[in-house]
Design a protein around this motif. Structure first.
Motif, PDB file in Angstrom:
ATOM      1  N   GLU A   1      22.738  45.983  36.587  1.00 30.17           N
ATOM      2  CA  GLU A   1      23.681  45.208  37.389  1.00 30.17           C
ATOM      3  C   GLU A   1      24.698  44.483  36.515  1.00 30.17           C
ATOM      4  O   GLU A   1      25.900  44.442  36.839  1.00 30.17           O
ATOM      5  N   THR A   2      24.229  43.924  35.402  1.00 30.53           N
ATOM      6  CA  THR A   2      25.134  43.224  34.490  1.00 30.53           C
ATOM      7  C   THR A   2      26.155  44.178  33.898  1.00 30.53           C
ATOM      8  O   THR A   2      27.344  43.852  33.777  1.00 30.53           O
ATOM      9  N   ALA A   3      25.697  45.369  33.528  1.00 27.21           N
ATOM     10  CA  ALA A   3      26.598  46.365  32.945  1.00 27.21           C
ATOM     11  C   ALA A   3      27.661  46.794  33.944  1.00 27.21           C
ATOM     12  O   ALA A   3      28.844  46.929  33.602  1.00 27.21           O
ATOM     13  N   ILE A   4      27.256  47.007  35.199  1.00 28.74           N
ATOM     14  CA  ILE A   4      28.219  47.426  36.228  1.00 28.74           C
ATOM     15  C   ILE A   4      29.239  46.316  36.497  1.00 28.74           C
ATOM     16  O   ILE A   4      30.432  46.587  36.701  1.00 28.74           O
ATOM     17  N   GLU A   5      28.786  45.072  36.484  1.00 33.48           N
ATOM     18  CA  GLU A   5      29.722  43.943  36.640  1.00 33.48           C
ATOM     19  C   GLU A   5      30.765  43.963  35.530  1.00 33.48           C
ATOM     20  O   GLU A   5      31.959  43.707  35.774  1.00 33.48           O
ATOM     21  N   GLU A   6      30.326  44.242  34.301  1.00 35.50           N
ATOM     22  CA  GLU A   6      31.253  44.317  33.166  1.00 35.50           C
ATOM     23  C   GLU A   6      32.282  45.423  33.389  1.00 35.50           C
ATOM     24  O   GLU A   6      33.478  45.240  33.167  1.00 35.50           O
TER      25      GLU A   6
ATOM     26  N   TYR B   1      37.076  44.718  34.674  1.00 38.04           N
ATOM     27  CA  TYR B   1      38.382  45.042  34.094  1.00 38.04           C
ATOM     28  C   TYR B   1      39.291  45.809  35.044  1.00 38.04           C
ATOM     29  O   TYR B   1      40.450  46.062  34.712  1.00 38.04           O
ATOM     30  N   ARG B   2      38.782  46.184  36.211  1.00 35.71           N
ATOM     31  CA  ARG B   2      39.633  46.875  37.178  1.00 35.71           C
ATOM     32  C   ARG B   2      40.840  46.012  37.551  1.00 35.71           C
ATOM     33  O   ARG B   2      41.989  46.472  37.513  1.00 35.71           O
ATOM     34  N   SER B   3      40.580  44.750  37.882  1.00 33.83           N
ATOM     35  CA  SER B   3      41.677  43.867  38.310  1.00 33.83           C
ATOM     36  C   SER B   3      42.533  43.414  37.134  1.00 33.83           C
ATOM     37  O   SER B   3      43.768  43.358  37.238  1.00 33.83           O
ATOM     38  N   LEU B   4      41.896  43.100  35.989  1.00 31.91           N
ATOM     39  CA  LEU B   4      42.670  42.633  34.836  1.00 31.91           C
ATOM     40  C   LEU B   4      43.641  43.704  34.337  1.00 31.91           C
ATOM     41  O   LEU B   4      44.832  43.441  34.129  1.00 31.91           O
ATOM     42  N   ILE B   5      43.115  44.903  34.151  1.00 38.00           N
ATOM     43  CA  ILE B   5      43.981  45.986  33.670  1.00 38.00           C
ATOM     44  C   ILE B   5      44.945  46.425  34.772  1.00 38.00           C
ATOM     45  O   ILE B   5      46.094  46.821  34.502  1.00 38.00           O
ATOM     46  N   GLY B   6      44.505  46.310  36.028  1.00 41.71           N
ATOM     47  CA  GLY B   6      45.407  46.621  37.140  1.00 41.71           C
ATOM     48  C   GLY B   6      46.630  45.727  37.128  1.00 41.71           C
ATOM     49  O   GLY B   6      47.755  46.181  37.414  1.00 41.71           O
ATOM     50  N   GLU B   7      46.440  44.454  36.761  1.00 37.35           N
ATOM     51  CA  GLU B   7      47.583  43.528  36.668  1.00 37.35           C
ATOM     52  C   GLU B   7      48.527  43.929  35.545  1.00 37.35           C
ATOM     53  O   GLU B   7      49.751  43.814  35.670  1.00 37.35           O
ATOM     54  N   ILE B   8      47.960  44.390  34.425  1.00 33.99           N
ATOM     55  CA  ILE B   8      48.812  44.831  33.306  1.00 33.99           C
ATOM     56  C   ILE B   8      49.628  46.052  33.725  1.00 33.99           C
ATOM     57  O   ILE B   8      50.832  46.167  33.426  1.00 33.99           O
ATOM     58  N   ILE B   9      48.979  46.977  34.434  1.00 36.96           N
ATOM     59  CA  ILE B   9      49.678  48.174  34.921  1.00 36.96           C
ATOM     60  C   ILE B   9      50.800  47.769  35.881  1.00 36.96           C
ATOM     61  O   ILE B   9      51.929  48.277  35.802  1.00 36.96           O
ATOM     62  N   LYS B  10      50.490  46.837  36.768  1.00 34.39           N
ATOM     63  CA  LYS B  10      51.490  46.388  37.749  1.00 34.39           C
ATOM     64  C   LYS B  10      52.683  45.732  37.069  1.00 34.39           C
ATOM     65  O   LYS B  10      53.843  46.032  37.395  1.00 34.39           O
ATOM     66  N   LYS B  11      52.418  44.845  36.108  1.00 39.59           N
ATOM     67  CA  LYS B  11      53.508  44.146  35.411  1.00 39.59           C
ATOM     68  C   LYS B  11      54.377  45.136  34.623  1.00 39.59           C
ATOM     69  O   LYS B  11      55.614  45.044  34.632  1.00 39.59           O
ATOM     70  N   THR B  12      53.705  46.089  33.960  1.00 41.94           N
ATOM     71  CA  THR B  12      54.459  47.072  33.174  1.00 41.94           C
ATOM     72  C   THR B  12      55.290  47.970  34.081  1.00 41.94           C
ATOM     73  O   THR B  12      56.431  48.323  33.744  1.00 41.94           O
ATOM     74  N   ALA B  13      54.735  48.338  35.223  1.00 38.76           N
ATOM     75  CA  ALA B  13      55.480  49.166  36.178  1.00 38.76           C
ATOM     76  C   ALA B  13      56.728  48.438  36.659  1.00 38.76           C
ATOM     77  O   ALA B  13      57.802  49.048  36.811  1.00 38.76           O
ATOM     78  N   ASN B  14      56.611  47.127  36.887  1.00 41.24           N
ATOM     79  CA  ASN B  14      57.789  46.337  37.285  1.00 41.24           C
ATOM     80  C   ASN B  14      58.801  46.257  36.153  1.00 41.24           C
ATOM     81  O   ASN B  14      60.017  46.363  36.378  1.00 41.24           O
ATOM     82  N   ASP B  15      58.312  46.087  34.912  1.00 39.54           N
ATOM     83  CA  ASP B  15      59.218  45.999  33.767  1.00 39.54           C
ATOM     84  C   ASP B  15      60.025  47.283  33.601  1.00 39.54           C
ATOM     85  O   ASP B  15      61.209  47.245  33.225  1.00 39.54           O
TER      86      ASP B  15
ATOM     87  N   ARG C   1      32.639  45.829  24.900  1.00 37.21           N
ATOM     88  CA  ARG C   1      33.749  45.561  25.827  1.00 37.21           C
ATOM     89  C   ARG C   1      35.057  46.132  25.296  1.00 37.21           C
ATOM     90  O   ARG C   1      35.836  46.733  26.047  1.00 37.21           O
ATOM     91  N   GLU C   2      35.281  45.957  24.021  1.00 34.78           N
ATOM     92  CA  GLU C   2      36.529  46.458  23.436  1.00 34.78           C
ATOM     93  C   GLU C   2      36.582  47.987  23.492  1.00 34.78           C
ATOM     94  O   GLU C   2      37.654  48.570  23.706  1.00 34.78           O
TER      95      GLU C   2
END
Length: 271
Positions: free
Chosen positions: A88-93, A97-111, A47-48
């Motif tokens: 299927e498990t691998a694709i779920e993994e 992170y699409r949404s989690l990292i998307g939130e980081i991108i969004k927050k940084t873009a606002n900052d 994952r890392e």
């Protein structure tokens, strides 16, 4: 892209990497999966690595990221196979992170007060990377799965054409089931190779378990017998059932070698 935007992209990359352990742990909690300690460690490292690829994709070229993902896909499939985990498990993994990292991108873009256009470009590029990760994962899995199927089929074919050593110089190949052209071709390789390795002088092809033989299969069987004769091995046929004999006569098929009604009689005469 201006130098300032490039600096912002690098900062987004650094923010994601800084949260890498936390993001990996979040997935572990969300998945609620019970793995062995070793499996948990392996998946956490995996994952890392995925998060790191995602992070680097923000500030590097798509070409470089896609090349990295291609190799990552091969490594992932090998790891998943070793851990007995499914695609299927691998694709779920991967998609998690699409949404989690998307939130980081969004927050940084606002900052950084990035424009809508710049934010859209960043998030679109990241979405393309996630989609490509799923693509290479699926492609690598399909390739390995097909290779396993072919290996299993090959092993099954080997087992379907066994050679049984009766005496020091005599071997029997009992054939069971339908003889198609593919199996007849495999018979050529197995009989010559095995008989030569065992230093046999005689081989009996027992057809007691074969329900039907057509002209094509009969011809290929003749070819096998002739090939054996070229390497100094005499071949005989036993166990042609009455109904098969009648069908062969109606088709105009005749064997050019001596045949026996039963394997017992064939072995008795050769001995």
């Amino acid at each position: 892209m201006t130098i300032k935007i490039e600096e912002h992209l690098q900062q987004i990359t650094e923010r994601i990497i800084a949260q890498k352990p936390l993001l990996a742990e979040k997935r572990h909690i969300a998945a609620n999966q019970s793995y062995t300690n070793k499996t948990q460690v392996d998946i956490k490292l995996w994952r890392e690595k995925l998060i790191n690829i995602y992070a680097q994709s923000i500030s590097t070229s798509e070409e470089h990221t896609f090349e990295t993902l291609q190799e990552w896909g091969k490594e992932t499939v090998n790891l998943w196979a070793n851990l007995n985990l499914n695609l299927e498990t691998a694709i779920e993994e991967v998609r998690y992170y699409r949404s989690l990292i998307g939130e980081i991108i969004k927050k940084t873009a606002n900052d950084f007060a990035l424009s809508i256009d710049v934010f859209y470009d960043i998030i679109s590029k990241f979405d393309a990377v996630v989609d490509r990760a799923v693509y290479w994962l699926s492609m690598s899995y399909s390739k390995q799965f097909n290779q396993r199927i072919l290996s299993a089929e090959s092993a099954a074919e080997e087992l379907s054409i066994p050679i049984v050593r009766i005496t020091e110089k005599l071997g029997v190949i009992p054939l069971i089931g339908i003889m198609d052209t593919n199996r007849a071709q495999k018979l050529m390789h197995v009989s010559i190779t095995s008989a030569s390795n065992l230093e046999l002088e005689h081989i009996i092809f027992d057809l007691s378990g074969v329900p039907i033989i057509d002209t094509m299969v009969a011809k290929q069987l003749f070819d096998v017998i002739e090939a054996l004769q070229l390497v100094g091995i005499s071949a005989k046929i036993s166990g042609i059932r009455p109904e098969i004999a009648q069908t062969m006569v109606s088709l105009g098929v005749s064997f050019k070698v001596k045949t026996y009604s039963s394997l017992h009689l064939a072995v008795k005469e050769i001995q």
